[in-house]
Design an enzyme around this catalytic site. Structure first.
Site, PDB file in Angstrom:
ATOM      1  N   GLU A  27      -4.868  -2.334  -0.369  1.00  0.00           N
ATOM      2  CA  GLU A  27      -6.273  -2.057  -0.833  1.00  0.00           C
ATOM      3  C   GLU A  27      -6.656  -3.169  -1.569  1.00  0.00           C
ATOM      4  OE1 GLU A  27      -6.063   1.405  -2.894  1.00  0.00           O
ATOM      5  OE2 GLU A  27      -5.353   2.645  -1.654  1.00  0.00           O
ATOM      6  N   GLU A  29       1.187   3.863  -2.602  1.00  0.00           N
ATOM      7  CA  GLU A  29       1.424   4.112  -3.636  1.00  0.00           C
ATOM      8  C   GLU A  29       2.677   5.182  -4.478  1.00  0.00           C
ATOM      9  OE1 GLU A  29      -2.027   3.819  -5.828  1.00  0.00           O
ATOM     10  OE2 GLU A  29      -3.045   1.897  -4.918  1.00  0.00           O
TER      11      GLU A  29
END
Length: 624
Positions: free
Chosen positions: A292, A185
């Protein structure tokens, strides 16, 4: 065992067979997170606080035991029992680094986890979940700041490149490691994502100088959602590379804009969000990995009578997301094949999106398994966790209904004090003014004041008591989230055998065919049910069956890898002795020459001896 690689829009093994990876993220382990383990703030803060409270030696003992118990072989065995085949292991850079010297125990627990996963035929992806200076302003970057300093200082980037070189060198020959998720991320504020693109170039070159075989998984910018500034020639310049999205549905959290009912409009919103995230890869013909995703769940101790209704809605989100993934991946394959050829009916299509749901284990908010409320750790922190939840100290999945009124005046003050609304739009754009204010003032500031209280709860405990607390996280002390696991089991089959079964059924369905599958019951090769390995018969025949399988003594479904070379000379002899090759074609014609020879010499001749038992010496003699 085969290394995996990217081939266009799919993963394949070394034989070119498609492989679909389905599994979960092992978060909260080598990267601890507050909502997973129950502490406030960031991992580095609670590690420092615990060392101050009970001494460095005892603190190190506790954290080492925590790592030992949190993931072990029973976890891998359970994971495999669901049919899942890949675990994404989130790691903190701090485990590896010591002033450009590799930490002495850098690979101690990671090696162990990868080995037990391999024992159960589970691939692993090593996910660099934190970076020096923080690659984002999230708690999970373990930097303690809302500013991502990783992008501002080259030294931070150099350090992470060096760490990846050490990891690549260590695992370059391990085929059970599917690949390296280079940076979790990232949130590079540069308008053109230039710093991230430069870092990915450097990381790619550094890793490839050491390891050319493992897949590199690259997250999109702004929390794995944005690929719009990635290079057009990425498919050429970054070989054997996958592109990772994170696809959390807004309806899977307490902040959902409305209760989820699975309406057409709600499903359409989730679908469009998913399609937007992967659009760049689809346009370029690149491989997409959903690294995710997944909702969070209600807890009776906090949500009371509403828990069942909350979780019913969250499971519906879960199921609907999986249906979106299934239909989208099959449709993409359909149109791809349509561009290549024409056909009477839709071709054999499979649900081929590889994904890793978040999360495998925690203390009860999102995990597939979670620590039992009766364990020493949960009992010790019961009241603390309740207070932390009411204060919404954790950013992830927060429910701020009890404290929103405290922060609203600050939000209002900021909005009123800025003359031009455009100035309120700061990076990252997914943080609204409300989110930014509360992230800083609630999940950083308030959490910081609670860190020492968490650590002080350990004061006066001896090593035995510390180990009891750590063992609370063992699989044996966890509760399975059965409904979640049932859904994952349903969508998990990823071996080529299950895909063949699924595709056959799709064909039969189109032709409205009546059918009777073979087989209901056996000892484990094909049956809908099979005799337990722990039964008296299977225990009695265990070694004999192992030898029979090794020798490929049964014709049906045999694997002749270990003995094929023994029969090849006989096959070659027959071929060379027959002048006219047409004479080699005998009835039944579906028996090749190799099949006929091995049927007679292996499955008939060898089996005639096996009726009296194959002695160890006999097996040894025949295989020598």
């Amino acid at each position: 065992m085969s290394f995996l690689r990217v081939d266009g829009t799919k993963l394949v093994d070394e034989e070119g067979n498609e492989v679909v990876l389905r599994g979960a993220g092992l978060g909260g382990w080598m990267t601890m997170e507050n909502f997973i383990s129950g502490y406030p703030g960031c991992e580095f803060q609670i590690r420092e606080a615990l060392a101050e409270a009970i001494g460095e030696q005892k603190a190190e003992f506790f954290f080492d035991k925590f790592l030992e118990y949190f993931f072990a072989e029973p976890d891998a065995a359970f994971f495999k029992s669901l049919g899942l085949n890949c675990i994404r292991i989130a790691v903190n850079y701090r485990h590896f680094e010591g002033a450009f010297l590799l930490s002495p125990n850098a690979f101690k627990h990671l090696d162990r986890a990868i080995a037990v996963c391999a024992k159960h035929s589970i691939y692993t992806v090593i996910d660099m979940h934190t970076a020096p200076g923080g690659q984002s302003g999230g708690w999970h970057a373990d930097a303690g700041s809302h500013i991502a300093y990783f992008w501002r200082h080259k030294d931070f980037q150099d350090r992470l490149i060096w760490i990846w070189e050490q990891i690549a060198e260590h695992y370059k020959d391990n085929a059970w490691v599917a690949g390296y998720n280079v940076l979790n991320e990232p949130a590079d504020p540069h308008p053109q994502h230039a710093t991230l693109m430069n870092f990915y170039d450097r990381a790619y070159n550094a890793i490839r100088a050491v390891d050319k075989r493992h897949i590199l998984f690259l997250d999109g910018n702004t929390y794995a959602t944005d690929f719009t500034k990635f290079p057009d020639d990425a498919g050429q310049k970054w070989d054997n590379t996958a592109y990772a999205i994170h696809d959390y549905a807004v309806f899977g959290f307490p902040s959902s804009p409305e209760p989820y009912e699975g309406t057409e409009a709600q499903i359409d919103r989730m679908k469009k969000t998913y399609q937007r995230k992967r659009a760049w890869m689809d346009e370029k013909g690149l491989f997409v990995w959903n690294g995710e995703w997944g909702p969070v769940y209600g807890r009776e101790e906090y949500d009371g009578d509403e828990t069942e209704a909350i979780n019913k809605r969250r499971y519906k989100v879960l199921n609907d997301q999986l249906e979106i993934y299934k239909k989208a991946s099959m449709l993409l394959k359909y149109y791809y094949m349509l561009s290549l050829t024409t056909f009477r009916r839709p071709p054999l299509l499979q649900d081929s999106l590889s994904w890793s749901i978040w999360l495998y284990k925690d203390i009860g908010f999102q995990g597939m398994v979670y620590v039992s409320r009766s364990t020493p750790y949960m009992q010790l922190f019961k009241d603390f966790l309740r207070r932390k939840q009411r204060l919404a100290v954790d950013a992830w999945g927060k429910d701020d209904k009890y404290v929103k009124h405290v922060y609203q005046p600050i939000v209002d003050l900021v909005k009123q004090s800025v003359a031009d609304e455009a100035y309120l739009k700061l990076y990252p754009p997914i943080w609204s003014v409300d989110e930014r204010v509360t992230r800083i003032s609630r999940t950083m500031l308030v959490a910081e004041f609670m860190v020492k209280e968490w650590a002080d709860a350990f004061r006066g405990l001896d090593e035995q008591q510390l180990e009891e607390l750590a063992s609370s996280f063992s699989f044996e002390n966890c509760v399975k989230r059965e409904e979640l696991n049932a859904v994952l089991r349903k969508h998990a089959p990823t071996s080529s055998r299950y895909l063949v079964l699924r595709d056959q059924l799709e064909i039969y369905k189109q032709d409205r065919l009546s059918w009777c599958i073979w087989l209901y019951k056996d000892i484990g090769l094909q049956g809908m049910v099979h005799v337990s390995p722990s039964s008296p018969y299977m225990r009695l025949q265990k070694e004999f069956l192992r030898k029979k399988h090794y020798l490929a003594a049964d014709a049906w479904g045999r694997d002749e890898t270990a003995v094929k070379h023994l029969y090849q000379p006989l096959v070659d002899l027959v071929k060379s002795a027959v002048a006219d090759t047409s004479h080699l074609i005998l009835y039944p014609t579906n028996w090749t020459l190799e099949e006929r020879i091995t049927r007679i010499s292996r499955t008939m001749l060898l089996n005639s001896y096996s009726r009296n038992g194959l002695s160890s010496s006999g097996v040894s003699m025949r295989l020598s």
